[in-house]
Design an enzyme around this catalytic site. Structure first.
Site, PDB file in Angstrom:
ATOM      1  N   HIS A 192      32.398  72.160  31.702  1.00 35.31           N
ATOM      2  CA  HIS A 192      32.097  72.728  30.928  1.00 35.31           C
ATOM      3  C   HIS A 192      32.145  72.022  29.881  1.00 35.31           C
ATOM      4  O   HIS A 192      31.411  72.220  28.491  1.00 35.31           O
ATOM      5  CB  HIS A 192      33.332  73.549  30.066  1.00 35.31           C
ATOM      6  N   GLU A 193      33.533  70.679  29.482  1.00 34.56           N
ATOM      7  CA  GLU A 193      33.651  70.154  28.266  1.00 34.56           C
ATOM      8  C   GLU A 193      32.782  69.258  28.508  1.00 34.56           C
ATOM      9  O   GLU A 193      32.304  68.585  27.326  1.00 34.56           O
ATOM     10  CB  GLU A 193      35.210  69.468  28.015  1.00 34.56           C
TER      11      GLU A 193
ATOM     12  N   HIS B  67      29.651  70.190  26.264  1.00 31.55           N
ATOM     13  CA  HIS B  67      30.647  70.082  24.291  1.00 31.55           C
ATOM     14  C   HIS B  67      29.703  68.766  23.730  1.00 31.55           C
ATOM     15  O   HIS B  67      29.312  68.501  23.377  1.00 31.55           O
ATOM     16  CB  HIS B  67      31.987  70.417  24.102  1.00 31.55           C
TER      17      HIS B  67
END
Length: 461
Positions: free
Chosen positions: A21-22, A25
């Site tokens: 997920h990170e 980003h």
């Protein structure tokens, strides 16, 4: 030992999902030229830290491993310290609204892409699933009304009036296809094979309610895996089963002349016959196929603590061995199926969450970290395919959760950027603070409900 497996599986699952997920980003921020100051796995006190000499990003593993974050250069988060002029083009807040939108959306998108890859791996390596053979349905269920007798193998599903028939490869494949049709309240045609050939059965799903979908969906329709062997695994002392002469290894063939090859249907029949005699046709262990005996048994009447009603019990432990099928797919088809399964699960999650908000679905569907850890351990013990499928499911849930338009989540920021794109004005800091507090209250409430559900499942109240 089981607790250790659960903790390790939970740590691996959370670690993988947070990193993916990170990293979504992070990677899009780098593509957009934004300076990333820190990439942290976990919160709180740093345990390990190192700085990339190439990008200057500080990589951190923190003490509390229940999440993570990516900190980007931003004029609003410097504590009043000025940013050098040459670094301003690399600040997050200086990017166009669509670049900011892409950076924030990249986290949930990465979770969906991970789910697609994981499902594709499961499909490509092959998975053993129950075959789509149906057991004898309970009276007046949609399956019984459609004409199923039990023993049919469902091979295809299509819409009632038009559309190409979609092949059914396994029991879980059948479940997903029927679940989608039930959400749309459709009538479908099921093609099934038996000893006499292939026949079509019209299944009416228009009367399926949201509660039916929440509960044991297939059982409500009257579908249970069939075609297998239902045997007695053990007999309790002084029970009706022992008094009737049932022994471990007995294969149950019929109950009152009705073929039985499914434990759920058999237990339901026994419960409805408290104090009433039943005749079981059993096949004794060691005897030739086809040589059977009739056993007369009277279920003992007991009070059901959940409903307060009297139900029948015979005191026998049952084991079901259903026919299974090894399902394999090619690389391209695996990716297509992985994408379709991810889409179906994401849409189902959004619909279910929406129905929980309006009160059409129970909040008991929410699960917290305790339940996730429990299922992580169980799936890990079942093997790689089960664990990868579990990981994909949680990854989809994480992606959907983060896209909800709740401030403090990615979806809340995306909502701000959409407002900015439409109006040409940035949502003011004052309103962002108000929404952030409201969003934080929502997250705390959801977390509390999920934790309560976890504890309720543990102590069964």
């Amino acid at each position: 030992m089981n607790l250790l497996i659960e903790l390790l599986a939970f740590a691996v699952a959370i670690g993988v999902l947070v990193v993916v997920h990170e990293y979504g980003h992070y990677s899009v921020a780098r593509l957009c030229g934004v300076k990333v100051l820190r990439f942290s796995i976990g919160f709180g006190k740093p345990l390990f830290q190192w700085v990339s000499p190439k990008t200057g990003t500080e990589w951190t593993i923190a003490a509390l491993p229940l999440g993570g974050y990516v900190k980007m250069l931003d004029e609003r988060e410097t504590g009043g310290a000025p940013i050098p002029v040459e670094a301003l083009p690399h600040a997050f807040n200086r990017q166009s609204v669509w670049r900011r939108f892409a950076i924030v959306a990249a986290g949930p998108v990465a979770n969906f892409l991970l789910a697609i890859v994981l499902f594709a791996l499961v499909f490509a390596t092959g998975v053993t699933e129950p075959a789509a053979v149906v057991a004898s349905p309970a009276p007046n269920t949609p399956a019984a009304l459609a004409g199923f007798d039990g023993g049919e193998t469902i091979v295809a599903v299509r819409a009632e009036n038009a559309g190409e028939a979609a092949p059914v490869r396994s029991w879980s494949d059948l479940r997903w296809k029927l679940l989608g049709a039930a959400f749309d309240h459709k009538r479908v045609v099921l093609s099934a094979k038996d000893a006499h050939g292939t026949s079509d059965f019209q299944l009416d799903l228009r009367g399926i309610t949201e509660k039916d979908v929440d509960d044991d969906f297939m059982s409500h329709l009257g579908f249970e895996p069939g075609g297998g062997k239902l045997t007695v695994a053990g007999v309790q002392p002084d029970s009706a089963a022992q008094k009737a002469g049932l022994v471990a290894g007995d294969r149950l063939r019929t109950v009152d002349g009705i073929p039985t090859d499914n434990a759920t249907a058999f237990i339901a029949y026994v419960k409805s016959h408290a104090g009433k005699p039943m005749t079981l046709q059993v096949e004794r262990g060691g005897q030739a196929e086809g040589k059977r005996e009739d056993v007369r048994i009277v279920p003992q009447s007991q009070r059901d603590e959940a409903t307060g009603q009297q139900i029948g019990r015979i005191g026998a432990e049952l084991a079901t061995q259903v026919p299974s099928i090894d399902v394999h797919y090619g690389p391209v088809e695996s990716l297509q199926l992985g994408a379709r399964r991810t889409w179906d699960l994401a849409v189902y999650s959004v619909r279910m969450f929406g129905r929980m908000i309006v009160g059409e679905a129970s909040l008991k569907n929410l699960s917290g970290p305790v339940t996730i850890a429990d299922y992580a351990g169980k799936s890990a013990r079942l093997g790689p395919s089960a664990f990868l499928s579990f990981l994909a499911l949680v990854s989809i849930s994480l992606g959907v959760l983060n896209l909800l338009p709740i401030p403090v989540l990615d979806g809340g920021h995306l909502l701000y950027y959409l407002v900015e794109a439409v109006t040409g004005k940035v949502v003011s800091d004052r309103w962002q603070l108000v929404f952030q507090r409201a969003g934080l209250a929502c997250i705390v409430a959801l977390s509390a409900i999920a934790l309560f559900n976890d504890l309720a499942r543990l102590i069964h109240f």
